[in-house]
Design a protein around this motif. Structure first.
Motif, PDB file in Angstrom:
ATOM      1  N   LEU A   1      34.051  29.899  43.106  1.00  0.00           N
ATOM      2  CA  LEU A   1      33.678  31.270  43.447  1.00  0.00           C
ATOM      3  C   LEU A   1      33.967  32.222  42.290  1.00  0.00           C
ATOM      4  O   LEU A   1      33.196  33.155  42.035  1.00  0.00           O
ATOM      5  CB  LEU A   1      34.432  31.715  44.699  1.00  0.00           C
ATOM      6  CG  LEU A   1      34.031  31.041  46.010  1.00  0.00           C
ATOM      7  CD1 LEU A   1      34.951  31.469  47.138  1.00  0.00           C
ATOM      8  CD2 LEU A   1      32.578  31.342  46.357  1.00  0.00           C
ATOM      9  N   ILE A   2      35.081  31.978  41.577  1.00  0.00           N
ATOM     10  CA  ILE A   2      35.393  32.814  40.411  1.00  0.00           C
ATOM     11  C   ILE A   2      34.325  32.643  39.335  1.00  0.00           C
ATOM     12  O   ILE A   2      33.852  33.624  38.736  1.00  0.00           O
ATOM     13  CB  ILE A   2      36.780  32.463  39.860  1.00  0.00           C
ATOM     14  CG1 ILE A   2      37.869  32.834  40.873  1.00  0.00           C
ATOM     15  CG2 ILE A   2      37.037  33.164  38.532  1.00  0.00           C
ATOM     16  CD1 ILE A   2      39.250  32.347  40.488  1.00  0.00           C
ATOM     17  N   ILE A   3      33.928  31.392  39.095  1.00  0.00           N
ATOM     18  CA  ILE A   3      32.882  31.131  38.099  1.00  0.00           C
ATOM     19  C   ILE A   3      31.582  31.803  38.500  1.00  0.00           C
ATOM     20  O   ILE A   3      30.889  32.415  37.668  1.00  0.00           O
ATOM     21  CB  ILE A   3      32.688  29.610  37.930  1.00  0.00           C
ATOM     22  CG1 ILE A   3      33.941  28.971  37.336  1.00  0.00           C
ATOM     23  CG2 ILE A   3      31.480  29.309  37.052  1.00  0.00           C
ATOM     24  CD1 ILE A   3      33.901  27.454  37.299  1.00  0.00           C
ATOM     25  N   ALA A   4      31.249  31.704  39.783  1.00  0.00           N
ATOM     26  CA  ALA A   4      30.014  32.338  40.261  1.00  0.00           C
ATOM     27  C   ALA A   4      30.082  33.855  40.092  1.00  0.00           C
ATOM     28  O   ALA A   4      29.098  34.493  39.684  1.00  0.00           O
ATOM     29  CB  ALA A   4      29.777  31.968  41.724  1.00  0.00           C
ATOM     30  N   MET A   5      31.238  34.452  40.387  1.00  0.00           N
ATOM     31  CA  MET A   5      31.381  35.895  40.246  1.00  0.00           C
ATOM     32  C   MET A   5      31.235  36.323  38.791  1.00  0.00           C
ATOM     33  O   MET A   5      30.551  37.305  38.485  1.00  0.00           O
ATOM     34  CB  MET A   5      32.736  36.341  40.798  1.00  0.00           C
ATOM     35  CG  MET A   5      32.978  37.831  40.716  1.00  0.00           C
ATOM     36  SD  MET A   5      34.558  38.358  41.426  1.00  0.00           S
ATOM     37  CE  MET A   5      35.711  37.573  40.292  1.00  0.00           C
ATOM     38  N   VAL A   6      31.870  35.587  37.871  1.00  0.00           N
ATOM     39  CA  VAL A   6      31.766  35.913  36.453  1.00  0.00           C
ATOM     40  C   VAL A   6      30.330  35.756  35.969  1.00  0.00           C
ATOM     41  O   VAL A   6      29.828  36.575  35.178  1.00  0.00           O
ATOM     42  CB  VAL A   6      32.721  35.027  35.627  1.00  0.00           C
ATOM     43  CG1 VAL A   6      32.494  35.219  34.131  1.00  0.00           C
ATOM     44  CG2 VAL A   6      34.167  35.339  35.964  1.00  0.00           C
ATOM     45  N   TYR A   7      29.637  34.730  36.462  1.00  0.00           N
ATOM     46  CA  TYR A   7      28.243  34.513  36.062  1.00  0.00           C
ATOM     47  C   TYR A   7      27.364  35.671  36.520  1.00  0.00           C
ATOM     48  O   TYR A   7      26.516  36.163  35.763  1.00  0.00           O
ATOM     49  CB  TYR A   7      27.731  33.204  36.648  1.00  0.00           C
ATOM     50  CG  TYR A   7      26.262  32.958  36.388  1.00  0.00           C
ATOM     51  CD1 TYR A   7      25.828  32.463  35.162  1.00  0.00           C
ATOM     52  CD2 TYR A   7      25.302  33.235  37.373  1.00  0.00           C
ATOM     53  CE1 TYR A   7      24.484  32.249  34.913  1.00  0.00           C
ATOM     54  CE2 TYR A   7      23.964  33.024  37.128  1.00  0.00           C
ATOM     55  CZ  TYR A   7      23.556  32.532  35.906  1.00  0.00           C
ATOM     56  OH  TYR A   7      22.223  32.336  35.670  1.00  0.00           O
TER      57      TYR A   7
ATOM     58  N   GLY B   1      37.135  40.619  45.616  1.00  0.00           N
ATOM     59  CA  GLY B   1      36.859  42.043  45.485  1.00  0.00           C
ATOM     60  C   GLY B   1      37.997  42.800  44.821  1.00  0.00           C
ATOM     61  O   GLY B   1      37.766  43.711  44.016  1.00  0.00           O
ATOM     62  N   GLU B   2      39.229  42.405  45.136  1.00  0.00           N
ATOM     63  CA  GLU B   2      40.384  43.056  44.518  1.00  0.00           C
ATOM     64  C   GLU B   2      40.437  42.771  43.026  1.00  0.00           C
ATOM     65  O   GLU B   2      40.741  43.663  42.225  1.00  0.00           O
ATOM     66  CB  GLU B   2      41.659  42.572  45.200  1.00  0.00           C
ATOM     67  CG  GLU B   2      42.883  43.395  44.885  1.00  0.00           C
ATOM     68  CD  GLU B   2      44.075  43.007  45.731  1.00  0.00           C
ATOM     69  OE1 GLU B   2      44.769  42.027  45.365  1.00  0.00           O
ATOM     70  OE2 GLU B   2      44.301  43.671  46.767  1.00  0.00           O
ATOM     71  N   THR B   3      40.137  41.539  42.639  1.00  0.00           N
ATOM     72  CA  THR B   3      40.095  41.207  41.210  1.00  0.00           C
ATOM     73  C   THR B   3      39.031  42.017  40.500  1.00  0.00           C
ATOM     74  O   THR B   3      39.249  42.535  39.386  1.00  0.00           O
ATOM     75  CB  THR B   3      39.812  39.708  41.032  1.00  0.00           C
ATOM     76  OG1 THR B   3      40.876  38.949  41.613  1.00  0.00           O
ATOM     77  CG2 THR B   3      39.686  39.342  39.570  1.00  0.00           C
ATOM     78  N   LEU B   4      37.868  42.149  41.119  1.00  0.00           N
ATOM     79  CA  LEU B   4      36.783  42.934  40.532  1.00  0.00           C
ATOM     80  C   LEU B   4      37.193  44.395  40.394  1.00  0.00           C
ATOM     81  O   LEU B   4      36.932  45.035  39.367  1.00  0.00           O
ATOM     82  CB  LEU B   4      35.543  42.810  41.412  1.00  0.00           C
ATOM     83  CG  LEU B   4      34.203  43.252  40.813  1.00  0.00           C
ATOM     84  CD1 LEU B   4      33.863  42.405  39.602  1.00  0.00           C
ATOM     85  CD2 LEU B   4      33.108  43.161  41.864  1.00  0.00           C
ATOM     86  N   ALA B   5      37.872  44.935  41.414  1.00  0.00           N
ATOM     87  CA  ALA B   5      38.304  46.328  41.372  1.00  0.00           C
ATOM     88  C   ALA B   5      39.375  46.546  40.305  1.00  0.00           C
ATOM     89  O   ALA B   5      39.377  47.572  39.605  1.00  0.00           O
ATOM     90  CB  ALA B   5      38.825  46.747  42.742  1.00  0.00           C
ATOM     91  N   ILE B   6      40.297  45.601  40.183  1.00  0.00           N
ATOM     92  CA  ILE B   6      41.347  45.708  39.159  1.00  0.00           C
ATOM     93  C   ILE B   6      40.722  45.751  37.768  1.00  0.00           C
ATOM     94  O   ILE B   6      41.088  46.586  36.928  1.00  0.00           O
ATOM     95  CB  ILE B   6      42.330  44.536  39.283  1.00  0.00           C
ATOM     96  CG1 ILE B   6      43.169  44.671  40.554  1.00  0.00           C
ATOM     97  CG2 ILE B   6      43.243  44.452  38.058  1.00  0.00           C
ATOM     98  CD1 ILE B   6      44.016  43.454  40.858  1.00  0.00           C
ATOM     99  N   ALA B   7      39.775  44.847  37.508  1.00  0.00           N
ATOM    100  CA  ALA B   7      39.129  44.814  36.202  1.00  0.00           C
ATOM    101  C   ALA B   7      38.338  46.097  35.942  1.00  0.00           C
ATOM    102  O   ALA B   7      38.367  46.647  34.830  1.00  0.00           O
ATOM    103  CB  ALA B   7      38.208  43.603  36.116  1.00  0.00           C
TER     104      ALA B   7
END
Length: 285
Positions: A258-264, A88-94
């Motif tokens: 999980l990172i791959i799934a999030m990007v997908y 979630g933090e990575t998503l928020a940063i982006a």
């Protein structure tokens, strides 16, 4: 009718350069190819890229991949919560970095557009400013902001935002330049001011392109955010680096999955948004 050899010989005598390049051109081509091949071979030698080293590296890579399987499955919720928080933090940063970069770049893009800014020296100076900003890699900016603001998401947000200012401003200005003048002339003929010409004649054409650029760069920034976390700029990258440093390869692979799934998922959602919004815009035309 197929040409005979006699016709070919006659054509070669008439226009010899169409069949064979001049000697100077051929020598220049040979020199360039020799330089390219020599540079390539020298790089392989200087970097010690040998078949033996590649073979040994592939064996070690296979060992590492073997440690990753089977992937780790978190059975304790308390251990899995930090992983979700990191994602979630990575998503928020982006997201924040992309939005901040777009907000600053949007007005700057008008200064770099030829059909908006008629002052050549100002427009060219602004465009060179775009290039200077884009010359700094996001990772380098993150290291600088970490020294200034400390570890955490703020450094990652600022790194992405500053990097995207140059990229967005350049892409937005090019999109503005490539618009048609006919809608602008129509607004002008109806008595519209210069601001109304930009608002209704140009922005109506540019908005779908800007939205597509924002969505694509947001996807890219999600991937960049994972790398920024490795240097301490917040996000899931810090947890991934920690697992790799501790040789907990099974957990590292689970985090990568999980990172791959999030990007997908983000890619799928952005494609759906583009289809709904941009598709409606094109149909309304």
């Amino acid at each position: 009718m197929n040409p005979t050899q006699k016709d070919i010989d006659a054509a070669r005598a008439r226009v010899p350069l169409a069949f064979r390049a001049p000697l100077a051109v051929r020598l220049r081509r040979y020199a360039l190819w020799t330089l390219f091949i020599g540079l390539f071979v020298w790089c392989l030698y200087d970097f010690d890229i040998s078949p033996q080293r590649i073979w040994i590296g592939l064996g070690r890579l296979g060992t590492v991949l073997g440690f990753m399987f089977p992937p780790h499955v978190w059975t304790n919720w308390e251990e899995f919560v930090p992983i979700l928080e990191g994602l979630g933090e990575t998503l928020a940063i982006a997201f924040l970095g992309t939005v901040l970069g777009a907000v600053v770049a949007f007005p700057l893009s008008f200064l770099g557009a030829k059909n908006i800014n008629r002052l050549n020296f100002l427009r060219l100076g602004v465009r060179r400013g775009y290039d200077i900003i884009r010359a700094f890699e996001t990772l380098i900016l993150a290291l600088i902001f970490i020294r200034a603001f400390g570890l955490g998401p703020l450094a990652g947000i600022l790194a992405i935002a500053v990097s995207e200012i140059g990229t967005f401003a350049k892409l937005f200005s090019e999109a503005i330049e490539n618009t048609s003048e006919k809608p602008v002339e129509g607004v002008k003929a109806s008595g519209g001011s210069r601001l109304q010409q930009i608002r209704f004649g140009i922005m109506s054409q540019v908005n779908p392109v800007i939205l597509s650029i924002l969505l694509y760069n947001f996807e890219s920034n999600v991937r960049s955010g994972t790398i920024l976390g490795i240097v301490g700029a917040g996000g899931i990258g810090f947890l991934l680096s920690d697992r790799i440093s501790a040789y907990r390869w099974d957990e590292a692979w689970s985090i990568i999955f999980l990172i791959i799934a999030m990007v997908y998922v983000i890619d799928w959602l952005s494609a759906m948004i583009r289809q709904r919004l941009i598709g409606k815009t094109e149909q309304s035309r």
